[in-house]
Design a protein around this motif. Structure first.
Motif, PDB file in Angstrom:
ATOM      1  N   ILE A 427       0.845  -1.184   0.000  1.00  0.00           N
ATOM      2  CA  ILE A 427       0.000   0.000   0.000  1.00  0.00           C
ATOM      3  C   ILE A 427       0.886   1.241   0.000  1.00  0.00           C
ATOM      4  CG2 ILE A 427      -1.661   1.353   1.339  1.00  0.00           C
ATOM      5  CD1 ILE A 427      -2.881  -1.191   2.320  1.00  0.00           C
ATOM      6  N   LYS A 428       0.549   2.190  -0.855  1.00  0.00           N
ATOM      7  CA  LYS A 428       1.211   3.489  -0.877  1.00  0.00           C
ATOM      8  C   LYS A 428       0.146   4.544  -0.594  1.00  0.00           C
ATOM      9  CE  LYS A 428       4.626   2.078  -4.355  1.00  0.00           C
ATOM     10  NZ  LYS A 428       5.185   2.374  -5.716  1.00  0.00           N
ATOM     11  N   GLN A 429       0.496   5.442   0.305  1.00  0.00           N
ATOM     12  CA  GLN A 429      -0.479   6.453   0.708  1.00  0.00           C
ATOM     13  C   GLN A 429       0.204   7.806   0.837  1.00  0.00           C
ATOM     14  OE1 GLN A 429      -3.708   5.720   3.835  1.00  0.00           O
ATOM     15  NE2 GLN A 429      -2.303   7.026   4.968  1.00  0.00           N
ATOM     16  N   ASN A 430      -0.292   8.805   0.132  1.00  0.00           N
ATOM     17  CA  ASN A 430       0.206  10.174   0.215  1.00  0.00           C
ATOM     18  C   ASN A 430      -0.918  11.066   0.727  1.00  0.00           C
ATOM     19  OD1 ASN A 430       2.759   9.528  -0.890  1.00  0.00           O
ATOM     20  ND2 ASN A 430       1.924   9.637  -2.955  1.00  0.00           N
ATOM     21  N   ARG A 431      -0.544  11.985   1.595  1.00  0.00           N
ATOM     22  CA  ARG A 431      -1.550  12.831   2.236  1.00  0.00           C
ATOM     23  C   ARG A 431      -1.101  14.287   2.220  1.00  0.00           C
ATOM     24  NH1 ARG A 431      -3.400  12.304   8.586  1.00  0.00           N
ATOM     25  NH2 ARG A 431      -4.287  14.399   8.768  1.00  0.00           N
ATOM     26  N   PHE A 432      -2.067  15.189   1.988  1.00  0.00           N
ATOM     27  CA  PHE A 432      -1.784  16.620   2.015  1.00  0.00           C
ATOM     28  C   PHE A 432      -2.950  17.336   2.691  1.00  0.00           C
ATOM     29  CE2 PHE A 432      -2.037  20.870  -0.010  1.00  0.00           C
ATOM     30  CZ  PHE A 432      -0.837  21.386   0.469  1.00  0.00           C
ATOM     31  N   ASP A 433      -2.646  18.097   3.767  1.00  0.00           N
ATOM     32  CA  ASP A 433      -3.664  18.824   4.528  1.00  0.00           C
ATOM     33  C   ASP A 433      -3.353  20.313   4.543  1.00  0.00           C
ATOM     34  OD1 ASP A 433      -4.046  16.119   5.191  1.00  0.00           O
ATOM     35  OD2 ASP A 433      -4.926  16.636   7.114  1.00  0.00           O
ATOM     36  N   LEU A 434      -4.394  21.126   4.471  1.00  0.00           N
ATOM     37  CA  LEU A 434      -4.316  22.561   4.725  1.00  0.00           C
ATOM     38  C   LEU A 434      -5.302  22.886   5.842  1.00  0.00           C
ATOM     39  CD1 LEU A 434      -4.215  24.069   1.115  1.00  0.00           C
ATOM     40  CD2 LEU A 434      -2.327  24.019   2.761  1.00  0.00           C
ATOM     41  N   PHE A 435      -4.904  23.745   6.781  1.00  0.00           N
ATOM     42  CA  PHE A 435      -5.782  24.043   7.902  1.00  0.00           C
ATOM     43  C   PHE A 435      -5.633  25.497   8.325  1.00  0.00           C
ATOM     44  CE2 PHE A 435      -1.880  22.121   9.497  1.00  0.00           C
ATOM     45  CZ  PHE A 435      -1.430  23.053  10.417  1.00  0.00           C
ATOM     46  N   GLN A 455      -8.433  17.780   3.876  1.00  0.00           N
ATOM     47  CA  GLN A 455      -7.519  16.640   3.746  1.00  0.00           C
ATOM     48  C   GLN A 455      -7.669  16.012   2.375  1.00  0.00           C
ATOM     49  OE1 GLN A 455      -6.968  13.477   6.918  1.00  0.00           O
ATOM     50  NE2 GLN A 455      -8.003  12.269   5.344  1.00  0.00           N
ATOM     51  N   GLU A 456      -6.532  15.784   1.713  1.00  0.00           N
ATOM     52  CA  GLU A 456      -6.504  15.092   0.422  1.00  0.00           C
ATOM     53  C   GLU A 456      -5.655  13.844   0.569  1.00  0.00           C
ATOM     54  OE1 GLU A 456      -4.514  16.204  -3.724  1.00  0.00           O
ATOM     55  OE2 GLU A 456      -6.334  17.392  -3.341  1.00  0.00           O
ATOM     56  N   LEU A 457      -6.209  12.699   0.162  1.00  0.00           N
ATOM     57  CA  LEU A 457      -5.545  11.415   0.376  1.00  0.00           C
ATOM     58  C   LEU A 457      -5.476  10.653  -0.934  1.00  0.00           C
ATOM     59  CD1 LEU A 457      -4.424   9.831   2.857  1.00  0.00           C
ATOM     60  CD2 LEU A 457      -6.589   8.612   2.900  1.00  0.00           C
ATOM     61  N   ASP A 458      -4.243  10.297  -1.347  1.00  0.00           N
ATOM     62  CA  ASP A 458      -4.017   9.449  -2.523  1.00  0.00           C
ATOM     63  C   ASP A 458      -3.649   8.054  -2.046  1.00  0.00           C
ATOM     64  OD1 ASP A 458      -4.470  11.496  -4.302  1.00  0.00           O
ATOM     65  OD2 ASP A 458      -2.384  12.117  -4.357  1.00  0.00           O
ATOM     66  N   LEU A 459      -4.394   7.050  -2.492  1.00  0.00           N
ATOM     67  CA  LEU A 459      -4.186   5.679  -2.051  1.00  0.00           C
ATOM     68  C   LEU A 459      -3.927   4.794  -3.260  1.00  0.00           C
ATOM     69  CD1 LEU A 459      -4.293   3.830   0.503  1.00  0.00           C
ATOM     70  CD2 LEU A 459      -6.678   3.382  -0.081  1.00  0.00           C
ATOM     71  N   ASP A 460      -2.865   3.987  -3.177  1.00  0.00           N
ATOM     72  CA  ASP A 460      -2.488   3.077  -4.261  1.00  0.00           C
ATOM     73  C   ASP A 460      -2.377   1.667  -3.693  1.00  0.00           C
ATOM     74  OD1 ASP A 460      -1.550   1.764  -6.466  1.00  0.00           O
ATOM     75  OD2 ASP A 460       0.325   2.900  -6.644  1.00  0.00           O
ATOM     76  N   VAL A 462      -1.224  -1.501  -4.626  1.00  0.00           N
ATOM     77  CA  VAL A 462      -0.342  -1.934  -5.707  1.00  0.00           C
ATOM     78  C   VAL A 462      -0.755  -3.289  -6.260  1.00  0.00           C
ATOM     79  CG1 VAL A 462       2.043  -2.425  -6.347  1.00  0.00           C
ATOM     80  CG2 VAL A 462       1.531  -0.577  -4.718  1.00  0.00           C
ATOM     81  N   ASP A 463      -0.976  -4.267  -5.389  1.00  0.00           N
ATOM     82  CA  ASP A 463      -1.256  -5.626  -5.845  1.00  0.00           C
ATOM     83  C   ASP A 463      -2.652  -5.755  -6.434  1.00  0.00           C
ATOM     84  OD1 ASP A 463       1.254  -7.001  -4.700  1.00  0.00           O
ATOM     85  OD2 ASP A 463       0.441  -5.893  -2.999  1.00  0.00           O
ATOM     86  N   ALA A 464      -3.563  -4.889  -6.024  1.00  0.00           N
ATOM     87  CA  ALA A 464      -4.909  -4.924  -6.578  1.00  0.00           C
ATOM     88  C   ALA A 464      -5.049  -4.034  -7.806  1.00  0.00           C
ATOM     89  CB  ALA A 464      -5.920  -4.484  -5.520  1.00  0.00           C
ATOM     90  N   GLU A 465      -3.961  -3.323  -8.148  1.00  0.00           N
ATOM     91  CA  GLU A 465      -3.970  -2.404  -9.282  1.00  0.00           C
ATOM     92  C   GLU A 465      -5.153  -1.434  -9.181  1.00  0.00           C
ATOM     93  OE1 GLU A 465      -3.902  -4.723 -12.822  1.00  0.00           O
ATOM     94  OE2 GLU A 465      -1.846  -5.448 -12.516  1.00  0.00           O
ATOM     95  N   HIS A 466      -5.279  -0.869  -7.993  1.00  0.00           N
ATOM     96  CA  HIS A 466      -6.397   0.047  -7.737  1.00  0.00           C
ATOM     97  C   HIS A 466      -5.841   1.340  -7.142  1.00  0.00           C
ATOM     98  CE1 HIS A 466     -10.588   1.145  -6.718  1.00  0.00           C
ATOM     99  NE2 HIS A 466     -10.046   1.704  -5.653  1.00  0.00           N
ATOM    100  N   GLN A 467      -6.239   2.468  -7.691  1.00  0.00           N
ATOM    101  CA  GLN A 467      -5.833   3.767  -7.198  1.00  0.00           C
ATOM    102  C   GLN A 467      -7.067   4.627  -6.971  1.00  0.00           C
ATOM    103  OE1 GLN A 467      -3.163   5.272 -10.183  1.00  0.00           O
ATOM    104  NE2 GLN A 467      -1.424   4.074  -9.449  1.00  0.00           N
ATOM    105  N   ARG A 468      -6.951   5.504  -5.973  1.00  0.00           N
ATOM    106  CA  ARG A 468      -8.083   6.382  -5.683  1.00  0.00           C
ATOM    107  C   ARG A 468      -7.585   7.660  -5.021  1.00  0.00           C
ATOM    108  NH1 ARG A 468     -11.430   3.276  -1.050  1.00  0.00           N
ATOM    109  NH2 ARG A 468     -12.403   5.316  -0.812  1.00  0.00           N
ATOM    110  N   ARG A 469      -8.378   8.709  -5.134  1.00  0.00           N
ATOM    111  CA  ARG A 469      -8.076   9.989  -4.488  1.00  0.00           C
ATOM    112  C   ARG A 469      -9.346  10.481  -3.800  1.00  0.00           C
ATOM    113  NH1 ARG A 469      -5.050  14.937  -7.405  1.00  0.00           N
ATOM    114  NH2 ARG A 469      -3.300  13.534  -6.883  1.00  0.00           N
ATOM    115  N   ASP A 470      -9.210  10.798  -2.515  1.00  0.00           N
ATOM    116  CA  ASP A 470     -10.342  11.284  -1.729  1.00  0.00           C
ATOM    117  C   ASP A 470      -9.972  12.610  -1.081  1.00  0.00           C
ATOM    118  OD1 ASP A 470     -11.930   8.905  -2.156  1.00  0.00           O
ATOM    119  OD2 ASP A 470     -10.614   7.906  -0.715  1.00  0.00           O
TER     120      ASP A 470
END
Length: 740
Positions: A427-435, A455-460, A462-470
């Motif tokens: 799992i790869k997860q990148n996060r960016f917050d402004l407050f 909050q902005e969250l990018d989730l990858d 890897v093994d499921a070949e699934h990416q999402r951004r919330d």
């Protein structure tokens, strides 16, 4: 709006003693330092987020081994664990994943896929204080849906000193003794305040369990089980703080924790009063006896021929390395800039061997190995500027990058060596917050805080070949009214969230989940659980030598996650709708010198908790699984100043809890845990004896298991378990010395 919420608001508006609010007054703290000593209840804190603070003095009297031992004495905190243990904290009756655990204000990497932290692995000797934040501040980048627990580790001091402690704990259940030693050193090094804390301890939890049950063949069985956890733990915590200039301070921190443990479980199953030969429950004759010899062809399948011994032997190695740097700078007398950089590296290596003992020979049936590496790097920038005495603006950003790589190997020895498919989870997860945050004081007795975080969250996966951004928005509002120098009313409203469990996002099969012989599939489309919640109550100081607090709360949860049944013993994690939690929390600390007892202090807390969620099987509303309705702690401390002796008692009670799964129902009840302490102090030396579980309390579990949905089948097994951890005694010698 609920009746309780309306009642709190009306009280806050109506209660205004005219003689005491006419002039500006000091703020009554919303952060309560609970040490139960006279004179220690006069501290104030300007933070509007409702927070309880318990320092080392409060905990040390009963000599906790781990953070779990510390937390179980705090208001409304329960832990999902076996008797004698406290693994993961639960607040407000909600699952552990909804309670965020921080160390020094930053996230803690967890071994569990649901990101719940195993608090029994963190030694208590490293902890300076524990903070329970019921609602987040406007600039909090990590907040739990239920609440947030911040564990503050020890740091440097202005004067040289060192501290040593050593002791041993004796366990009644297996008549064993385990050792403990800790060392702390404070000194000026390189022009800065340096601190070193080191701990070595042998933690154990020997348990005995007896289960009486009946299986589907009609056999009455008894299972006698021994379960012993033995852990060897070593931990080091370092900090160095240096003033770079009159306006800038740099702080470096680092910690290392190594836990090597083994948990051995052995269970002997014996047959009591077997049914008549050749008959099963419900049989009326032997129509299936084709040979007319009196034997039932299903007899061998249903009759237990002899006693059976099962074993489960697990070995666990957990290592965690943390490092961080914080820069605090005042470019202007009204401006503060803070930069915090942190990195975590967690490594786990677990191995479990499961099998049966036959003729004194252990035959392995299953081997499970787990290897996990979790890494995260975080950067937080904050700036606060005070426009005038009544207005302050704050803002900043938070960046985090996380990488988790887990591998599970499953070998079934009876079916030839085979590895379970899809055993790798990356799992790869990148996060960016402004407050941003705005603090207002329109009048001396009124304090307001408004906050908003994106909050902005990018989730990858890897093994499921699934990416999402919330992305999500989290508003916060706090209001405090200083009704008098002794009384403060508090009201907080905020939106919080809990991200999906890592493993539940993976679209692969999870064997024996949630029960044996069931398979549950992850769901990469799971949404985060979010909640709108409020907390309201008051803090009252008794003539500045005691305190009492009351808090009402509610959480309305959206997108709650449960395992939903599909078909053929298969489940999938899904967002099933809404849930709710509400309750009342009361706590107080009161030295009793006003009653003519100058050396006696009392303390107590009570939490009444209720939750409601829709059962995915029946569609009816029920409490959350393992939700405890009542949690209570109470104790006394007495000191003899002239002789240096003191004693204390502490009682802990957690009410009954229930669990309803697809094919199982469980009811749990635990008895009161009574602890006692006897100490002697002389100058820099102290000797303390503590005793746990003096009443030899037990944990009782009644359960029913089904071979299909519990609403569609009769139980195939019913039983009652009685689990005991036994008494334990801890003798500790401490020596403390101040430098010149």
């Amino acid at each position: 709006m609920s009746g309780a919420f309306t009642y709190v608001c009306l009280l806050m508006l109506l209660f205004d003693p005219p003689s005491e609010t006419a002039a500006p007054t000091q703020d009554v703290r919303e952060t309560i330092q609970v040490v139960y000593q006279r004179g220690d209840f006069q501290e104030r804190d300007d933070d509007l987020a409702p927070t309880l603070i318990y320092d080392q003095t409060f905990f040390q009297r009963f000599e906790p081994m781990s953070v779990g031992d510390m937390l179980k004495r705090l208001p409304g905190v329960t832990g999902a664990a076996d008797a004698g243990a406290f693994e993961r904290a639960q607040l407000h009756g909600l699952p552990a994943r909804h309670t965020r655990v921080l160390i020094n204000g930053e996230r803690v990497l967890a071994a569990a896929s649901d990101q719940g932290v195993a608090l029994d692995r963190l030694p208590a000797e490293l902890v300076e204080r524990i903070e329970i934040r019921r609602a987040p501040a406007g600039d909090d980048v990590d907040a739990g849906l239920a609440a947030t627990i911040n564990i503050v580790l020890k740091s440097g001091s202005d004067r040289p000193e060192w501290h040593w402690s050593g002791g041993a704990r004796y366990f009644d259940n297996d008549e064993s003794t385990r050792g403990h030693s800790a060392f702390s050193w404070r000194e000026q090094v390189g022009g800065g305040a340096f601190a070193l804390d080191a701990v070595w301890q042998e933690r154990a939890n020997p348990k005995r369990q007896v289960t009486q049950f009946q299986d589907d063949a009609g056999f009455d069985l008894t299972k006698n089980e021994t379960n012993t956890l033995k852990a060897d733990e070593r931990a080091v915590n370092l900090s160095w703080q240096h003033r770079l200039s009159p306006s800038a301070t740099l702080k470096l921190t680092g910690s290392w924790l190594d836990t090597q443990s083994r948990e051995r479980e052995e269970a002997v199953i014996r047959v009591n009063n077997p049914p008549a030969k050749g008959f099963k429950d419900g049989d009326e004759d032997d129509e299936d006896d084709e040979d007319d010899d009196g034997d039932d062809p299903d007899e061998d399948e249903n009759e237990v021929q002899q006693d059976e011994t099962l074993f489960d032997d697990g070995r666990f190695n957990h290592r965690n390395l943390r490092g961080g740097a914080a820069l605090n700078w005042h470019p202007h007398e009204r401006t503060t800039v803070t930069a915090t950089l942190g990195h975590d590296d967690l490594r786990l290596n677990d191995r479990a061997e499961i099998g049966v003992v036959e003729d004194t020979v252990a035959n392995l049936e299953e081997i499970v190995t787990d290897q996990t590496r979790d890494r995260e790097t975080r950067l937080t920038l904050k700036m606060a500027h005070r426009l005038n005495d009544r207005i302050q603006l704050s803002g900043g950003m938070h960046i985090a990058e996380r990488r988790r790589h887990a591998r599970r190997n499953l070998t079934l020895t009876e079916e030839e060596a085979s590895t379970a498919p899809h055993g790798v989870f990356r799992i790869k997860q990148n996060r960016f917050d402004l407050f941003g945050k705005l603090d207002l004081t329109p009048k001396p007795q009124h304090h307001i805080q408004l906050g908003l975080r994106r909050q902005e969250l990018d989730l990858d996966l890897v093994d499921a070949e699934h990416q999402r951004r919330d992305h999500e928005w989290f508003p916060v509002v706090h209001y405090r009214r200083q009704a008098s120098p002794s009384l403060a009313w508090q009201l907080s409203w905020a939106r919080t969230s809990t991200p999906p469990d890592f493993q539940n996002l993976q679209p692969f099969a999870q064997r024996n989940t949630p029960l044996d012989d069931y398979t549950t599939f992850g769901n990469p489309n799971l949404r985060a659980e979010t909640a709108w919640g409020w907390d309201g109550g008051f803090t009252y100081l008794f003539n500045q030598w005691g305190q009492m607090g009351l808090n009402l709360y509610q959480r309305r949860i959206s997108d709650h996650v449960e395992a939903v049944p599909l078909e053929d013993n298969q489940h999938q994690f899904q967002n099933i709708g809404s849930a709710r939690a509400w309750g009342l929390e009361i706590d107080f600390g009161l030295p009793l010198h006003a009653l003519g007892l100058p050396n006696l202090s009392s303390f107590a807390n009570l939490a009444l908790q209720r939750t409601r969620v829709t059962d995915p099987l029946t569609g009816q509303r029920r409490p959350f699984n393992l939700q405890v309705e009542t949690v209570a702690n109470a104790g006394l401390l007495y000191n003899y100043p002239q002789s240096g002796f003191g004693w204390g008692l502490n009682g802990l009670y957690q009410g009954p809890a229930n669990e309803q799964l697809f094919g199982e129902q469980v009811a749990i009840k635990a008895h009161v845990n009574l602890e006692a302490m006897l100490e002697w102090r002389r100058r820099n030396l102290s000797l303390r004896l503590t005793a746990r579980n003096l009443l030899d309390g037990e944990k009782r579990i009644n359960y029913s298991e089904y071979d299909a949905a519990r609403t569609e089948a009769d139980p195939v097994e019913q039983g009652r378990e009685i689990e005991r951890a036994g008494r334990s005694y801890f003798l500790v010698l401490r020596f403390h010395r101040l430098g010149r």
